[in-house]
Each structure stands twice: as structure tokens, then as C-alpha cells.
Design a protein around this motif. Structure first.
Motif, PDB file in Angstrom:
ATOM      1  N   HIS A  72       0.554  -0.995  -0.084  1.00 28.49           N
ATOM      2  CA  HIS A  72      -0.127  -0.180  -0.046  1.00 28.49           C
ATOM      3  C   HIS A  72       0.826   1.032  -0.210  1.00 28.49           C
ATOM      4  N   ILE A  73       1.675   1.345   0.900  1.00 32.65           N
ATOM      5  CA  ILE A  73       2.878   2.244   0.882  1.00 32.65           C
ATOM      6  C   ILE A  73       3.717   3.118  -0.757  1.00 32.65           C
ATOM      7  N   ALA A  74       3.961   1.293  -1.379  1.00 36.53           N
ATOM      8  CA  ALA A  74       4.658   1.404  -2.281  1.00 36.53           C
ATOM      9  C   ALA A  74       3.674   1.778  -3.837  1.00 36.53           C
ATOM     10  N   ALA A  75       2.487   1.383  -3.759  1.00 40.20           N
ATOM     11  CA  ALA A  75       1.016   1.602  -5.079  1.00 40.20           C
ATOM     12  C   ALA A  75       0.959   3.353  -4.450  1.00 40.20           C
ATOM     13  N   ARG A  76       0.981   3.771  -3.570  1.00 34.25           N
ATOM     14  CA  ARG A  76       0.836   5.447  -3.413  1.00 34.25           C
ATOM     15  C   ARG A  76       2.066   5.777  -2.884  1.00 34.25           C
ATOM     16  N   ASN A  77       3.366   5.691  -3.804  1.00 38.11           N
ATOM     17  CA  ASN A  77       4.624   6.436  -3.641  1.00 38.11           C
ATOM     18  C   ASN A  77       4.389   6.260  -5.182  1.00 38.11           C
ATOM     19  N   GLU A  78       4.231   5.274  -6.125  1.00 39.31           N
ATOM     20  CA  GLU A  78       4.138   5.430  -7.263  1.00 39.31           C
ATOM     21  C   GLU A  78       3.210   5.918  -8.238  1.00 39.31           C
ATOM     22  N   GLN A  79       1.610   5.819  -6.903  1.00 37.69           N
ATOM     23  CA  GLN A  79       0.326   6.492  -7.476  1.00 37.69           C
ATOM     24  C   GLN A  79      -0.113   5.569  -8.417  1.00 37.69           C
ATOM     25  N   VAL A  80      -0.311   4.530  -8.149  1.00 37.67           N
ATOM     26  CA  VAL A  80      -0.785   2.816  -8.865  1.00 37.67           C
ATOM     27  C   VAL A  80      -2.143   3.119  -7.127  1.00 37.67           C
ATOM     28  N   GLU A  81      -3.070   3.008  -7.647  1.00 34.43           N
ATOM     29  CA  GLU A  81      -4.273   1.858  -7.056  1.00 34.43           C
ATOM     30  C   GLU A  81      -4.181   0.273  -7.157  1.00 34.43           C
ATOM     31  N   ILE A  82      -3.796  -0.105  -5.983  1.00 33.30           N
ATOM     32  CA  ILE A  82      -4.294  -2.183  -5.418  1.00 33.30           C
ATOM     33  C   ILE A  82      -5.689  -2.260  -5.779  1.00 33.30           C
ATOM     34  N   SER A  83      -6.337  -3.388  -7.179  1.00 33.92           N
ATOM     35  CA  SER A  83      -7.711  -3.551  -6.943  1.00 33.92           C
ATOM     36  C   SER A  83      -7.452  -4.509  -7.048  1.00 33.92           C
ATOM     37  N   LEU A  84      -8.551  -5.520  -6.121  1.00 34.52           N
ATOM     38  CA  LEU A  84      -8.408  -6.832  -5.942  1.00 34.52           C
ATOM     39  C   LEU A  84      -9.057  -7.738  -6.875  1.00 34.52           C
ATOM     40  N   GLU A  85     -10.186  -6.522  -7.761  1.00 38.24           N
ATOM     41  CA  GLU A  85     -10.770  -7.121  -8.908  1.00 38.24           C
ATOM     42  C   GLU A  85      -9.827  -7.278  -9.910  1.00 38.24           C
ATOM     43  N   ALA A  86      -9.121  -6.716 -10.417  1.00 38.08           N
ATOM     44  CA  ALA A  86      -7.994  -6.846 -11.258  1.00 38.08           C
ATOM     45  C   ALA A  86      -7.329  -7.714 -10.745  1.00 38.08           C
ATOM     46  N   ILE A  87      -6.643  -8.336  -9.885  1.00 43.66           N
ATOM     47  CA  ILE A  87      -6.392  -9.338  -9.857  1.00 43.66           C
ATOM     48  C   ILE A  87      -6.793 -10.662  -9.793  1.00 43.66           C
ATOM     49  N   VAL A  88      -8.145 -10.264  -9.358  1.00 41.47           N
ATOM     50  CA  VAL A  88      -8.907 -11.881  -8.990  1.00 41.47           C
ATOM     51  C   VAL A  88      -9.203 -12.395 -10.970  1.00 41.47           C
ATOM     52  N   SER A  89      -9.082 -10.766 -11.655  1.00 38.84           N
ATOM     53  CA  SER A  89      -9.648 -10.980 -13.597  1.00 38.84           C
ATOM     54  C   SER A  89      -8.378 -11.792 -13.749  1.00 38.84           C
ATOM     55  N   ALA A  90      -7.214 -11.374 -13.614  1.00 40.99           N
ATOM     56  CA  ALA A  90      -5.697 -12.249 -14.129  1.00 40.99           C
ATOM     57  C   ALA A  90      -5.941 -13.241 -13.950  1.00 40.99           C
ATOM     58  N   LYS A 123      -9.168 -14.579   0.369  1.00 42.95           N
ATOM     59  CA  LYS A 123     -10.210 -15.121   0.135  1.00 42.95           C
ATOM     60  C   LYS A 123     -11.099 -14.841  -1.121  1.00 42.95           C
ATOM     61  N   ALA A 124     -10.894 -13.554  -1.799  1.00 41.01           N
ATOM     62  CA  ALA A 124     -10.974 -13.730  -3.131  1.00 41.01           C
ATOM     63  C   ALA A 124     -10.575 -14.525  -4.233  1.00 41.01           C
ATOM     64  N   LEU A 125      -9.735 -14.532  -3.943  1.00 38.36           N
ATOM     65  CA  LEU A 125      -8.615 -15.497  -5.288  1.00 38.36           C
ATOM     66  C   LEU A 125      -9.654 -17.473  -4.854  1.00 38.36           C
ATOM     67  N   ASP A 126     -10.231 -17.286  -3.506  1.00 33.64           N
ATOM     68  CA  ASP A 126     -10.549 -18.813  -2.885  1.00 33.64           C
ATOM     69  C   ASP A 126      -9.711 -19.637  -2.974  1.00 33.64           C
ATOM     70  N   ALA A 127      -8.127 -18.965  -2.261  1.00 33.58           N
ATOM     71  CA  ALA A 127      -7.220 -19.954  -2.251  1.00 33.58           C
ATOM     72  C   ALA A 127      -6.782 -20.517  -1.221  1.00 33.58           C
ATOM     73  N   ARG A 128      -5.952 -21.906  -1.534  1.00 30.02           N
ATOM     74  CA  ARG A 128      -5.668 -22.491   0.414  1.00 30.02           C
ATOM     75  C   ARG A 128      -4.757 -22.351   0.870  1.00 30.02           C
ATOM     76  N   VAL A 129      -4.475 -21.790   1.917  1.00 31.23           N
ATOM     77  CA  VAL A 129      -2.907 -21.846   2.723  1.00 31.23           C
ATOM     78  C   VAL A 129      -2.623 -22.480   2.761  1.00 31.23           C
TER      79      VAL A 129
END
Length: 216
Positions: A72-90, A123-129
Motif C-alpha cells: 500500500h505504501i509502494a503503490a501510494r508512492n508510485e500513484q498506483v491503485e491496487i485493485s482486488l478485482e484486477a487481480i481476480v480478473s488476471a 479470500k477473493a481468490l478462494d485459495a488454500r493456504v
């Protein structure tokens, strides 16, 4: 088939090492959706350089952030918004008949945004850990806190993989947490393809169990 999410009890625990070992042992695919910091190379590049099999595919990151910090700090510094939806879509576009290993960033409560954590991604990826616990002074507390969070938040845990050598309390963590041990990785003086292949061969003894966890 559920993906296998590799998380740790903290940072610098050995998630990438264990990811390489399991990728080699299972001939699995590997994916790290969020990479924060890559001055010394990405984790995906590290895994690709350590495995020997010709089947595994290393999938590209969704976010590759230069700052070596919490996402969240790296994304803020680089003006990027991390989206769970984008990760799930990928994730939905990854087509593989092999197990998929997903490496997280740090531990479960590493923040991805101002409101979302690694646990939310799991949880969004319904993954087993699989939880990686590195043996060091204080790791019992960190391990059991991680296990307690998983239980109280309904996170599906396959078990532990222990990394490094320090005293002898792995069985106690297993007993107290209620999660089984899937294997132990000794301290490795040299981490290279040959040693990864040797240690992965030991993990192949439990590959049936791991594949069952992955839904194969």
C-alpha cells in the motif's frame, strides 16, 4: 482446482524459497500478483532461475512496484491503485491443468490498500493456504498468531512448511495450531538449482497430499 497460496508468519521468512521448492516438486505454475521492490530482481525471476523442470509456467505480476515497502505504501508512492478485482480478473485468465502456487507479500495482515490486506486477497481468490514458518527466536508466537487469525477468519489452511534450523519445536506448533506439517526445509548454505532439485525431491514424498489440497 483451488490455488495454493504461500503466506508466511512475517517477512523474510522464506516464502520464495518454499515457492520454488513446491513449484519444482509439483511441476506447478507460479504467480506473484504483487511485487513490491525489485532492485535485486523479482521473486518470479528468482523462482524461474531456481527450478529445473520444463513444465512450470511463471505468470506475470499484475502489479510490479519499485519501492521495497508494504504494497500500500509502494503503490501510494508510485500513484498506483491496487485493485482486488484486477487481480481476480488476471487469475481467471490463467489457464492451467497444473497446481497454481500464488506467493503473497509478507504475512496475512500486510496491507494492500488503506482497507484491504493479504488475507482479503486470499479470500477473493478462494485459495488454500500453506503457512511458511521460519525457525527463529520468537517464531512460536508469530506462528500461533498467524494460525489463530486464520481460524478466526475462516481461512482454509492446508498446513505448515517449516524453514531453517533453530531448536526443535515444530511438532509443538503443529499440536497447538491444529494444522499439520507438510514438510521441513533445512538451512541451505547455497540456494541453487541443484539444491532446490534435491530438497524438492524430498517434498515429492508428500506431493500426493499437496495435490489433494490443491484439488487435483
Amino acid at each position: 482446482m483451488k490455488p495454493i497460496f504461500i503466506t508466511g508468519i512475517g517477512t523474510n521468512i522464506g516464502k520464495t524459497l518454499v515457492s520454488a521448492l513446491l513449484t519444482e516438486a509439483l511441476h506447478a505454475d507460479y504467480w506473484k500478483p504483487i511485487q513490491a521492490g525489485y532492485e535485486d530482481g523479482t521473486d518470479a525471476t528468482t523462482v524461474a532461475g531456481l527450478i529445473s523442470n520444463n513444465e512450470s509456467i511463471i505468470h506475470p505480476e499484475v502489479y510490479r512496484l519499485q519501492t521495497p515497502a508494504s504494497p500500500h505504501i509502494a503503490a501510494r508512492n508510485e500513484q498506483v491503485e491496487i485493485s482486488l478485482e484486477a487481480i481476480v480478473s488476471a487469475y481467471t485468465k490463467i489457464k492451467t491443468a497444473r497446481p497454481l502456487l500464488i506467493e503473497g507479500a509478507g504475512g496475512l495482515l500486510v496491507p494492500l490498500t488503506g482497507k484491504l490486506f493479504v488475507a482479503d486477497l486470499i479470500k477473493a481468490l478462494d485459495a488454500r493456504v500453506i503457512i511458511v514458518s521460519r525457525n527463529y527466536l520468537g517464531s512460536i508466537n508469530h506462528s500461533l498468531l498467524t494460525a489463530a487469525y486464520c481460524k478466526s477468519n475462516g481461512i482454509d489452511v492446508a498446513g505448515w512448511i517449516f524453514n531453517d534450523d533453530y531448536l526443535d519445536y515444530e511438532n509443538e506448533i503443529v499440536s497447538w495450531s491444529g494444522y499439520p506439517s507438510l514438510g521441513s526445509v533445512p538451512a541451505m548454505k547455497t540456494v541453487d538449482q541443484q539444491n532446490i532439485r534435491l530438497e524438492a525431491a524430498k517434498l515429492k514424498d508428500i506431493s500426493g497430499k499437496l495435490q489433494a489440497f490443491a484439488g487435483v
